[in-house]
Scaffold this motif. Structure first.
Motif, PDB file in Angstrom:
ATOM      1  N   LEU A   1      25.180  69.683  30.212  1.00 59.20           N
ATOM      2  CA  LEU A   1      25.124  71.128  30.381  1.00 59.20           C
ATOM      3  C   LEU A   1      26.560  71.523  30.754  1.00 59.20           C
ATOM      4  O   LEU A   1      27.099  71.037  31.752  1.00 59.20           O
ATOM      5  CB  LEU A   1      24.149  71.456  31.520  1.00 59.20           C
ATOM      6  CG  LEU A   1      23.733  72.903  31.704  1.00 59.20           C
ATOM      7  CD1 LEU A   1      23.060  73.459  30.454  1.00 59.20           C
ATOM      8  CD2 LEU A   1      22.792  73.020  32.897  1.00 59.20           C
ATOM      9  N   SER A   2      27.207  72.366  29.934  1.00 58.46           N
ATOM     10  CA  SER A   2      28.646  72.617  30.069  1.00 58.46           C
ATOM     11  C   SER A   2      29.037  73.016  31.489  1.00 58.46           C
ATOM     12  O   SER A   2      28.316  73.734  32.165  1.00 58.46           O
ATOM     13  CB  SER A   2      29.066  73.724  29.111  1.00 58.46           C
ATOM     14  OG  SER A   2      28.891  73.294  27.786  1.00 58.46           O
ATOM     15  N   GLY A   3      30.204  72.529  31.910  1.00 58.75           N
ATOM     16  CA  GLY A   3      30.690  72.838  33.254  1.00 58.75           C
ATOM     17  C   GLY A   3      32.205  72.791  33.331  1.00 58.75           C
ATOM     18  O   GLY A   3      32.878  72.493  32.337  1.00 58.75           O
ATOM     19  N   GLY A   4      32.731  73.100  34.526  1.00 57.51           N
ATOM     20  CA  GLY A   4      34.173  73.134  34.755  1.00 57.51           C
ATOM     21  C   GLY A   4      34.828  71.782  34.513  1.00 57.51           C
ATOM     22  O   GLY A   4      34.176  70.740  34.609  1.00 57.51           O
ATOM     23  N   ILE A   5      36.117  71.811  34.191  1.00 55.64           N
ATOM     24  CA  ILE A   5      36.855  70.584  33.885  1.00 55.64           C
ATOM     25  C   ILE A   5      38.093  70.513  34.782  1.00 55.64           C
ATOM     26  O   ILE A   5      38.947  71.397  34.733  1.00 55.64           O
ATOM     27  CB  ILE A   5      37.341  70.565  32.420  1.00 55.64           C
ATOM     28  CG1 ILE A   5      36.230  70.972  31.454  1.00 55.64           C
ATOM     29  CG2 ILE A   5      37.895  69.204  32.051  1.00 55.64           C
ATOM     30  CD1 ILE A   5      36.725  71.158  30.035  1.00 55.64           C
TER      31      ILE A   5
ATOM     32  N   SER B   1      38.328  76.188  29.976  1.00 52.95           N
ATOM     33  CA  SER B   1      37.797  76.242  31.343  1.00 52.95           C
ATOM     34  C   SER B   1      36.473  75.501  31.476  1.00 52.95           C
ATOM     35  O   SER B   1      36.099  75.080  32.564  1.00 52.95           O
ATOM     36  CB  SER B   1      37.625  77.694  31.766  1.00 52.95           C
ATOM     37  OG  SER B   1      36.688  78.332  30.917  1.00 52.95           O
ATOM     38  N   ILE B   2      35.739  75.366  30.374  1.00 55.42           N
ATOM     39  CA  ILE B   2      34.382  74.812  30.403  1.00 55.42           C
ATOM     40  C   ILE B   2      34.261  73.765  29.304  1.00 55.42           C
ATOM     41  O   ILE B   2      34.753  73.980  28.196  1.00 55.42           O
ATOM     42  CB  ILE B   2      33.351  75.951  30.119  1.00 55.42           C
ATOM     43  CG1 ILE B   2      33.403  77.033  31.202  1.00 55.42           C
ATOM     44  CG2 ILE B   2      31.954  75.415  29.907  1.00 55.42           C
ATOM     45  CD1 ILE B   2      32.746  76.675  32.505  1.00 55.42           C
TER      46      ILE B   2
ATOM     47  N   LEU C   1      32.913  68.807  42.265  1.00 57.79           N
ATOM     48  CA  LEU C   1      31.878  69.395  41.420  1.00 57.79           C
ATOM     49  C   LEU C   1      30.567  69.445  42.209  1.00 57.79           C
ATOM     50  O   LEU C   1      30.088  68.422  42.680  1.00 57.79           O
ATOM     51  CB  LEU C   1      31.702  68.548  40.152  1.00 57.79           C
ATOM     52  CG  LEU C   1      30.891  69.173  39.031  1.00 57.79           C
ATOM     53  CD1 LEU C   1      31.654  70.334  38.392  1.00 57.79           C
ATOM     54  CD2 LEU C   1      30.578  68.122  37.956  1.00 57.79           C
TER      55      LEU C   1
ATOM     56  N   ARG D   1      20.918  69.718  35.850  1.00 61.12           N
ATOM     57  CA  ARG D   1      21.523  69.347  34.571  1.00 61.12           C
ATOM     58  C   ARG D   1      20.782  69.956  33.391  1.00 61.12           C
ATOM     59  O   ARG D   1      21.012  69.580  32.249  1.00 61.12           O
ATOM     60  CB  ARG D   1      21.602  67.813  34.458  1.00 61.12           C
ATOM     61  CG  ARG D   1      22.688  67.225  35.363  1.00 61.12           C
ATOM     62  CD  ARG D   1      22.921  65.735  35.114  1.00 61.12           C
ATOM     63  NE  ARG D   1      24.113  65.282  35.839  1.00 61.12           N
ATOM     64  CZ  ARG D   1      24.606  64.044  35.753  1.00 61.12           C
ATOM     65  NH1 ARG D   1      24.030  63.154  34.982  1.00 61.12           N
ATOM     66  NH2 ARG D   1      25.695  63.696  36.429  1.00 61.12           N
TER      67      ARG D   1
ATOM     68  N   VAL E   1      35.140  77.513  39.679  1.00 59.50           N
ATOM     69  CA  VAL E   1      34.780  77.700  38.273  1.00 59.50           C
ATOM     70  C   VAL E   1      33.265  77.523  38.134  1.00 59.50           C
ATOM     71  O   VAL E   1      32.763  76.409  38.002  1.00 59.50           O
ATOM     72  CB  VAL E   1      35.524  76.707  37.351  1.00 59.50           C
ATOM     73  CG1 VAL E   1      35.297  77.074  35.889  1.00 59.50           C
ATOM     74  CG2 VAL E   1      37.012  76.672  37.660  1.00 59.50           C
TER      75      VAL E   1
ATOM     76  N   ALA F   1      29.627  77.465  36.434  1.00 64.39           N
ATOM     77  CA  ALA F   1      29.102  77.207  35.088  1.00 64.39           C
ATOM     78  C   ALA F   1      27.579  77.369  35.124  1.00 64.39           C
ATOM     79  O   ALA F   1      27.060  78.024  36.023  1.00 64.39           O
ATOM     80  CB  ALA F   1      29.518  75.818  34.634  1.00 64.39           C
ATOM     81  N   PHE F   2      26.863  76.808  34.147  1.00 65.58           N
ATOM     82  CA  PHE F   2      25.398  76.963  34.088  1.00 65.58           C
ATOM     83  C   PHE F   2      24.720  76.474  35.378  1.00 65.58           C
ATOM     84  O   PHE F   2      24.046  77.226  36.056  1.00 65.58           O
ATOM     85  CB  PHE F   2      24.826  76.133  32.933  1.00 65.58           C
ATOM     86  CG  PHE F   2      25.124  76.659  31.579  1.00 65.58           C
ATOM     87  CD1 PHE F   2      24.629  77.894  31.178  1.00 65.58           C
ATOM     88  CD2 PHE F   2      25.883  75.918  30.689  1.00 65.58           C
ATOM     89  CE1 PHE F   2      24.894  78.375  29.902  1.00 65.58           C
ATOM     90  CE2 PHE F   2      26.141  76.390  29.417  1.00 65.58           C
ATOM     91  CZ  PHE F   2      25.652  77.613  29.028  1.00 65.58           C
TER      92      PHE F   2
ATOM     93  N   SER G   1      26.438  74.116  37.606  1.00 69.20           N
ATOM     94  CA  SER G   1      27.398  73.449  38.485  1.00 69.20           C
ATOM     95  C   SER G   1      28.556  74.377  38.837  1.00 69.20           C
ATOM     96  O   SER G   1      28.857  75.323  38.115  1.00 69.20           O
ATOM     97  CB  SER G   1      27.949  72.187  37.800  1.00 69.20           C
ATOM     98  OG  SER G   1      28.740  72.562  36.694  1.00 69.20           O
TER      99      SER G   1
ATOM    100  N   MET H   1      32.593  74.046  39.862  1.00 69.13           N
ATOM    101  CA  MET H   1      33.751  73.208  40.105  1.00 69.13           C
ATOM    102  C   MET H   1      34.648  73.927  41.095  1.00 69.13           C
ATOM    103  O   MET H   1      34.968  75.091  40.908  1.00 69.13           O
ATOM    104  CB  MET H   1      34.525  72.923  38.829  1.00 69.13           C
ATOM    105  CG  MET H   1      35.534  71.799  39.053  1.00 69.13           C
ATOM    106  SD  MET H   1      36.652  71.542  37.683  1.00 69.13           S
ATOM    107  CE  MET H   1      37.697  72.954  37.848  1.00 69.13           C
TER     108      MET H   1
ATOM    109  N   MET I   1      27.546  82.399  32.374  1.00 67.11           N
ATOM    110  CA  MET I   1      28.927  82.150  32.781  1.00 67.11           C
ATOM    111  C   MET I   1      29.858  82.682  31.705  1.00 67.11           C
ATOM    112  O   MET I   1      29.441  82.987  30.589  1.00 67.11           O
ATOM    113  CB  MET I   1      29.182  80.648  32.972  1.00 67.11           C
ATOM    114  CG  MET I   1      28.972  79.826  31.721  1.00 67.11           C
ATOM    115  SD  MET I   1      29.399  78.099  32.020  1.00 67.11           S
ATOM    116  CE  MET I   1      28.982  77.353  30.457  1.00 67.11           C
TER     117      MET I   1
ATOM    118  N   GLY J   1      33.353  81.560  29.851  1.00 70.96           N
ATOM    119  CA  GLY J   1      34.243  80.405  29.796  1.00 70.96           C
ATOM    120  C   GLY J   1      34.435  79.832  28.424  1.00 70.96           C
ATOM    121  O   GLY J   1      34.035  80.458  27.432  1.00 70.96           O
ATOM    122  N   PHE J   2      35.017  78.674  28.417  1.00 73.78           N
ATOM    123  CA  PHE J   2      35.413  77.951  27.214  1.00 73.78           C
ATOM    124  C   PHE J   2      36.647  78.630  26.625  1.00 73.78           C
ATOM    125  O   PHE J   2      37.696  78.035  26.526  1.00 73.78           O
ATOM    126  CB  PHE J   2      34.265  77.857  26.213  1.00 73.78           C
ATOM    127  CG  PHE J   2      34.668  77.309  24.881  1.00 73.78           C
ATOM    128  CD1 PHE J   2      35.250  76.059  24.790  1.00 73.78           C
ATOM    129  CD2 PHE J   2      34.491  78.056  23.727  1.00 73.78           C
ATOM    130  CE1 PHE J   2      35.647  75.552  23.559  1.00 73.78           C
ATOM    131  CE2 PHE J   2      34.883  77.557  22.494  1.00 73.78           C
ATOM    132  CZ  PHE J   2      35.457  76.311  22.412  1.00 73.78           C
TER     133      PHE J   2
END
Lengths: 338, 233
Positions: free
Chosen positions: A232-236, A258-259, B2, B7, B36, B38-39, B41, B43, B119, B121-122
């Protein structure tokens, strides 16, 4: 004051320590790849370490200074000339108005950093001057330098002396053919087979030509996931080693998105990112696992080295040597440190 | 660091992610560089020489155990006008044949309910919208397109999204909006925020062009209203 770009070099961009606080809007951090060399370049000319510098890649730019300036070049090992005369890297030099500075091709490492007293003064976008080329953001019109560009330079707050230099111990370690890079396992190491985790730290992984500021694609023995590669996509985090379904690791760097949606087997520790970012395609990495405590200690050591006292100007002695009918002037500079 | 709440795609986990992000931001702890979300999680980017990781874990545990803050006002719904199909939605035909639905049915299902912005992002300003009707679930393209135009409205698996800038991409394109989602000179630089809802509204070619002209002349104001009724799940 400003700098005229005669030749932009292969890929030269304005970078500082990155655009922080905007990843939650999808905007990457960017910033210098080798933050250590960028920071020392700034210190050599009396700038704050956060000041914007020029990051050049493989082959550097040719620049003409419209006014006198104090400059320093650090990072990769590349020939540096001022009006055609070789000058030393990791040392500050006074450049006269009208002088031309040329950064040649890197012999070792691949990223060089040019700091100018006062800092490169392109507009601040979302809190940073860093260039993010894919998003056409920051720097000089969001792109790499090209001939004809004019780079603005800020007013220097402190007057640093020319001849200030970093000893060999104070310079970034440049990678050799095979270089050890320290990693911490995780955050998704549990998604990989035990065998994959063993292979990851015992095999060599080669930097491929598909490597840039966004990330380094590595090539080596395949790393298998237990069930799947997708998360499930998340921060890197910077230095994250993500492994898509094909089983080849990709190390995420300054311009990373970012993801991300791939499982990350490990993370390169912050203290080794400058070294990693100097690696060239064809060179190999051996990943060495360390604990969080070791990673923090290594970062503390690197930061205290970064902030350690710089030397200079070192004593110089001049004398002349007669060679046949020719009189040759010799300029001897005592090298402190090593 | 994180912080993982789950999940799998889950709106409750996502609320907890954003709640923790908001609380950590307000606390202004030294050494926290940015959050940051996300769905499922969060960070937390930190300087380990300033903020001890273990101490931060303890702080996060305490914040999480105190529960989520009340949302207060109902979330905002932002209407996104979309011209479906044709050259703006080159995958609508494939989606229709793969799902066994007519193109009209695909559009009806896609516009039926507001979607949660999980979220951003990307890429700058890209909203990940959850709760796509299961009947519309299609896999990503095997070979991603090298260039997807900004404004493209796309679906993949259980998500829908809007390409905010020109970029490569593997989601299936079913339409396009003229509304800019990423505005670099504004703060925040995005139209949507996590926790908002998006309602897609189908428009015809003429209306699309009129909207484009309004946007170019800075006359366009997005249609927004408080959320009520059923949302996409």
């Amino acid at each position: 004051m400003s700098i005229e770009v005669r030749d932009g070099g292969l890929f030269s961009t304005v970078q500082d320590m990155g655009r922080k606080g905007y990843q939650r809007f999808g905007v990457p951090v960017s910033g210098a790849m080798d933050t250590y060399s960028a920071a020392v370049a700034n210190r050599l000319v009396g700038n704050d370490v956060q000041s914007a510098v020029l990051e050049c890649t493989f082959t550097g730019p040719v620049l003409r200074f419209t006014e006198p300036a104090l400059i320093a070049f650090t990072g990769c090992e590349a020939p540096l000339t001022l009006d055609g005369i070789p000058v030393a890297s990791w040392e500050s030099h006074l450049v006269k108005a009208g002088s031309v500075l040329a950064v040649g091709s890197a012999a070792m490492g691949c990223r060089g950093y040019l700091a100018v007293a006062g800092g490169i003064d392109t507009p601040v976008v979302m809190g940073s001057r860093s260039t993010f080329v894919r998003g056409a953001l920051g720097g000089l019109n969001g792109r790499a330098l090209k001939a004809g560009d004019v780079l603005p330079v800020g007013q220097a707050k402190t007057v640093a002396e020319p001849g200030r230099f970093a000893t060999f111990a104070q310079r970034v370690t440049l990678p050799r053919e095979t270089t050890s890079v320290r990693v911490m396992f995780g955050p998704e190491e549990d998604m990989f087979t035990a065998e994959a985790r063993d292979i990851f730290i015992s095999a060599d992984y080669k930097v491929t030509t598909e490597s840039d500021r966004m990330g380094y694609r590595m090539q080596g023995p395949t790393l298998s996931h237990k069930i799947k590669a997708d998360i499930l996509s998340g921060g890197i985090a910077p230095g994250s080693v993500q492994v898509p379904g094909h089983g080849q690791p990709i190390i995420m760097l300054a311009d990373r998105q970012s993801i991300g949606g791939y499982a990350k087997i490990a993370t390169v520790i912050g203290a080794d990112l400058p070294l990693l970012c100097q690696m060239r395609p064809g060179q190999s990495v051996r990943f060495v696992p360390v604990s969080r405590e070791e990673a923090v200690t290594a970062l503390r050591q690197l930061e205290s080295l970064r902030d350690s006292k710089l030397h200079g100007p070192s004593p110089r002695r001049q004398f002349s040597v007669r060679l046949g009918s020719q009189l040759i002037k010799v300029d001897l500079q005592e090298f402190l440190g090593e | 660091m994180l912080v993982e709440f789950g999940r799998e795609l889950c709106p409750d986990d996502n609320r907890r992610v954003h709640d923790l992000a908001a609380k950590l931001t307000v606390m202004q702890l030294p050494g926290i560089i940015e959050c940051v979300p996300a769905f499922g999680s969060l960070m937390v980017s930190l300087d380990p020489l300033v903020q001890d990781g273990e101490q931060l874990v303890a702080i996060c545990r305490e914040v999480i155990s105190s529960g989520c803050a009340d949302q207060g006002n109902p979330p905002l719904v932002v209407e996104i006008p979309v011209l479906y199909g044709g050259e703006f939605g080159p995958d609508l035909l494939d989606v229709s044949s793969e799902t066994g639905l007519s193109q009209e049915e695909v559009i009806t299902l896609h516009t039926a309910k507001p979607y949660l912005v999980y979220m951003i992002g990307f890429m700058p300003g890209y909203p990940y919208l959850g709760g796509l009707d299961q009947r519309l679930s299609v896999p990503r393209l095997k070979s991603p397109r090298t260039k997807v135009p900004a404004g493209s409205v796309a679906i993949a698996e259980q998500l829908t999204g809007i390409y905010s800038v020109n970029s490569p991409g593997g989601w299936r394109l079913i339409g396009r909006t003229p509304v800019p989602l990423y505005i670099p000179e504004e703060n925040p630089p995005t139209l949507l925020r996590p926790g908002d809802y998006v309602r897609f509204v189908p428009v015809g070619a003429e209306q699309y062009q009129a909207l484009e002209e309004d946007i170019a002349a800075s006359l366009y104001v997005p249609v927004t209203y408080p959320l009520e009724g059923e949302v996409a799940k």
